[in-house]
Design a protein around this motif. Structure first.
Motif, PDB file in Angstrom:
ATOM      1  N   ASP A  60       9.667 -50.934  16.161  1.00  0.00           N
ATOM      2  CA  ASP A  60       8.390 -51.623  16.361  1.00  0.00           C
ATOM      3  C   ASP A  60       8.200 -51.914  17.832  1.00  0.00           C
ATOM      4  N   ILE A  61       7.052 -51.556  18.337  1.00  0.00           N
ATOM      5  CA  ILE A  61       6.724 -51.879  19.723  1.00  0.00           C
ATOM      6  C   ILE A  61       6.142 -53.275  19.729  1.00  0.00           C
ATOM      7  N   LYS A  62       6.691 -54.115  20.587  1.00  0.00           N
ATOM      8  CA  LYS A  62       6.220 -55.490  20.644  1.00  0.00           C
ATOM      9  C   LYS A  62       4.847 -55.543  21.307  1.00  0.00           C
ATOM     10  N   SER A  63       3.985 -56.354  20.712  1.00  0.00           N
ATOM     11  CA  SER A  63       2.650 -56.536  21.276  1.00  0.00           C
ATOM     12  C   SER A  63       2.730 -57.348  22.560  1.00  0.00           C
ATOM     13  N   LYS A  64       1.783 -57.112  23.445  1.00  0.00           N
ATOM     14  CA  LYS A  64       1.706 -57.795  24.733  1.00  0.00           C
ATOM     15  C   LYS A  64       1.499 -59.306  24.539  1.00  0.00           C
ATOM     16  N   PHE A  65       0.657 -59.672  23.562  1.00  0.00           N
ATOM     17  CA  PHE A  65       0.365 -61.082  23.288  1.00  0.00           C
ATOM     18  C   PHE A  65       0.580 -61.389  21.811  1.00  0.00           C
ATOM     19  N   GLN A  66       0.970 -62.628  21.525  1.00  0.00           N
ATOM     20  CA  GLN A  66       1.192 -63.071  20.156  1.00  0.00           C
ATOM     21  C   GLN A  66      -0.135 -63.177  19.394  1.00  0.00           C
ATOM     22  N   ARG A  67      -1.112 -63.876  19.993  1.00  0.00           N
ATOM     23  CA  ARG A  67      -2.399 -64.102  19.324  1.00  0.00           C
ATOM     24  C   ARG A  67      -3.563 -63.803  20.242  1.00  0.00           C
ATOM     25  N   VAL A  68      -4.571 -63.155  19.677  1.00  0.00           N
ATOM     26  CA  VAL A  68      -5.815 -62.859  20.392  1.00  0.00           C
ATOM     27  C   VAL A  68      -6.963 -63.333  19.504  1.00  0.00           C
ATOM     28  N   MET A  69      -7.946 -63.999  20.109  1.00  0.00           N
ATOM     29  CA  MET A  69      -9.122 -64.449  19.362  1.00  0.00           C
ATOM     30  C   MET A  69     -10.331 -63.642  19.808  1.00  0.00           C
ATOM     31  N   LEU A  70     -11.079 -63.127  18.820  1.00  0.00           N
ATOM     32  CA  LEU A  70     -12.320 -62.404  19.087  1.00  0.00           C
ATOM     33  C   LEU A  70     -13.474 -63.219  18.533  1.00  0.00           C
ATOM     34  N   ILE A 127      -1.343 -60.947  16.345  1.00  0.00           N
ATOM     35  CA  ILE A 127      -2.251 -61.564  15.382  1.00  0.00           C
ATOM     36  C   ILE A 127      -3.641 -61.594  16.015  1.00  0.00           C
ATOM     37  N   ILE A 128      -4.640 -61.164  15.266  1.00  0.00           N
ATOM     38  CA  ILE A 128      -6.014 -61.157  15.783  1.00  0.00           C
ATOM     39  C   ILE A 128      -6.865 -62.075  14.910  1.00  0.00           C
ATOM     40  N   ASP A 129      -7.338 -63.149  15.515  1.00  0.00           N
ATOM     41  CA  ASP A 129      -8.231 -64.074  14.820  1.00  0.00           C
ATOM     42  C   ASP A 129      -9.662 -63.656  15.135  1.00  0.00           C
ATOM     43  N   LYS A 130     -10.426 -63.297  14.090  1.00  0.00           N
ATOM     44  CA  LYS A 130     -11.792 -62.815  14.286  1.00  0.00           C
ATOM     45  C   LYS A 130     -12.801 -63.858  13.807  1.00  0.00           C
ATOM     46  N   TYR A 131     -13.765 -64.155  14.658  1.00  0.00           N
ATOM     47  CA  TYR A 131     -14.817 -65.116  14.326  1.00  0.00           C
ATOM     48  C   TYR A 131     -16.186 -64.516  14.603  1.00  0.00           C
ATOM     49  N   THR A 132     -17.094 -64.637  13.622  1.00  0.00           N
ATOM     50  CA  THR A 132     -18.473 -64.216  13.839  1.00  0.00           C
ATOM     51  C   THR A 132     -19.310 -65.411  14.297  1.00  0.00           C
ATOM     52  N   SER A 133     -18.696 -66.599  14.310  1.00  0.00           N
ATOM     53  CA  SER A 133     -19.378 -67.825  14.724  1.00  0.00           C
ATOM     54  C   SER A 133     -18.584 -68.524  15.826  1.00  0.00           C
ATOM     55  N   ALA A 134     -19.240 -68.749  16.963  1.00  0.00           N
ATOM     56  CA  ALA A 134     -18.593 -69.462  18.069  1.00  0.00           C
ATOM     57  C   ALA A 134     -18.284 -70.899  17.661  1.00  0.00           C
ATOM     58  N   LYS A 135     -19.129 -71.500  16.834  1.00  0.00           N
ATOM     59  CA  LYS A 135     -18.908 -72.879  16.369  1.00  0.00           C
ATOM     60  C   LYS A 135     -17.611 -72.976  15.565  1.00  0.00           C
ATOM     61  N   LYS A 136     -17.390 -72.013  14.683  1.00  0.00           N
ATOM     62  CA  LYS A 136     -16.164 -72.013  13.861  1.00  0.00           C
ATOM     63  C   LYS A 136     -14.929 -71.783  14.733  1.00  0.00           C
ATOM     64  N   ALA A 137     -15.040 -70.905  15.698  1.00  0.00           N
ATOM     65  CA  ALA A 137     -13.925 -70.647  16.619  1.00  0.00           C
ATOM     66  C   ALA A 137     -13.587 -71.913  17.400  1.00  0.00           C
ATOM     67  N   LEU A 138     -14.620 -72.608  17.852  1.00  0.00           N
ATOM     68  CA  LEU A 138     -14.438 -73.851  18.598  1.00  0.00           C
ATOM     69  C   LEU A 138     -13.761 -74.914  17.738  1.00  0.00           C
ATOM     70  N   LYS A 139     -14.182 -75.017  16.480  1.00  0.00           N
ATOM     71  CA  LYS A 139     -13.555 -75.970  15.540  1.00  0.00           C
ATOM     72  C   LYS A 139     -12.064 -75.678  15.416  1.00  0.00           C
ATOM     73  N   PHE A 140     -11.727 -74.390  15.274  1.00  0.00           N
ATOM     74  CA  PHE A 140     -10.324 -73.988  15.165  1.00  0.00           C
ATOM     75  C   PHE A 140      -9.543 -74.402  16.417  1.00  0.00           C
ATOM     76  N   LEU A 141     -10.114 -74.143  17.585  1.00  0.00           N
ATOM     77  CA  LEU A 141      -9.444 -74.494  18.842  1.00  0.00           C
ATOM     78  C   LEU A 141      -9.263 -76.008  18.970  1.00  0.00           C
ATOM     79  N   LYS A 142     -10.296 -76.766  18.622  1.00  0.00           N
ATOM     80  CA  LYS A 142     -10.213 -78.239  18.673  1.00  0.00           C
ATOM     81  C   LYS A 142      -9.115 -78.748  17.761  1.00  0.00           C
ATOM     82  N   ARG A 143      -9.107 -78.221  16.542  1.00  0.00           N
ATOM     83  CA  ARG A 143      -8.135 -78.665  15.528  1.00  0.00           C
ATOM     84  C   ARG A 143      -6.705 -78.333  15.949  1.00  0.00           C
ATOM     85  N   ASN A 144      -6.521 -77.257  16.673  1.00  0.00           N
ATOM     86  CA  ASN A 144      -5.172 -76.792  17.015  1.00  0.00           C
ATOM     87  C   ASN A 144      -4.815 -76.949  18.492  1.00  0.00           C
TER      88      ASN A 144
END
Length: 133
Positions: free
Chosen positions: A3-13, A36-53
Motif C-alpha cells: 500500500d502506498i501511503k497517502s500524502k495526507f490523512q484527511r482531505v475535505m472537499l 480519508i475524503i470528507d465530501k460536503y455539498t453544503s459549506a454550512k454543514k462543513a463548517l458545523k463539522f469543523l466547529k464541532r471537531n
C-alpha cells in the motif's frame, strides 16, 4: 503489492456540484493525496463539522478545498466564518479555493485572505496536488 501511503490523512472537499466532487475525489484517490475524503455539498454543514471537531485533530482535515460559488453559503462566506474558528484549527488545516471562476476580483479576494493558501482553477490536476506539502 504494498500500500502506498497517502500524502495526507484527511482531505475535505466543499462543492455544491456533485460531479466536481466526484472528479476531485477520484483525482485525490488516484494520486494518493488523501487517505480519508470528507465530501460536503453544503459549506454550512462543513463548517458545523469543523466547529464541532475543532479540538479533535484526528477528525480534522489537513487540506480543505472549497468552491466559491455555492447556494446558501458561498466559499467566501465560508472563509469569513472559518476565520472565527480556533487558531489551532487554522494552523492544522490548509485551505485552497478551487473555482471555475477566472474573475480577477475572485482570485484577488482569495489570495488576500490570510487563511487561503492558494487559488486554483477547476479542475485540480496531478501537478497541483504534487505541489501541496
Amino acid at each position: 503489492m504494498t500500500d502506498i501511503k497517502s500524502k495526507f490523512q484527511r482531505v475535505m472537499l466543499i462543492d455544491d456540484n456533485t460531479i466536481d466532487l466526484y472528479v476531485t475525489s477520484a483525482m485525490i484517490k488516484k494520486n494518493n493525496f488523501g487517505e480519508i475524503i470528507d465530501k460536503y455539498t453544503s459549506a454550512k454543514k462543513a463548517l458545523k463539522f469543523l466547529k464541532r471537531n475543532q479540538d479533535n485533530f484526528t477528525e480534522l482535515p489537513q487540506i480543505i478545498f472549497v468552491d466559491i460559488y455555492m447556494p446558501r453559503m458561498s466559499g467566501f462566506e465560508f472563509m469569513v466564518k472559518y476565520d472565527k474558528l480556533s487558531s489551532d484549527l487554522k494552523k492544522h488545516c490548509k485551505v485552497y479555493i478551487i473555482s471555475s471562476s477566472i474573475d480577477e476580483n475572485d482570485i484577488k479576494r482569495a489570495n488576500d485572505d490570510l487563511n487561503v493558501v492558494a487559488f486554483q482553477v477547476k479542475t485540480i490536476t496531478k501537478e497541483f496536488l504534487n505541489n501541496i506539502s
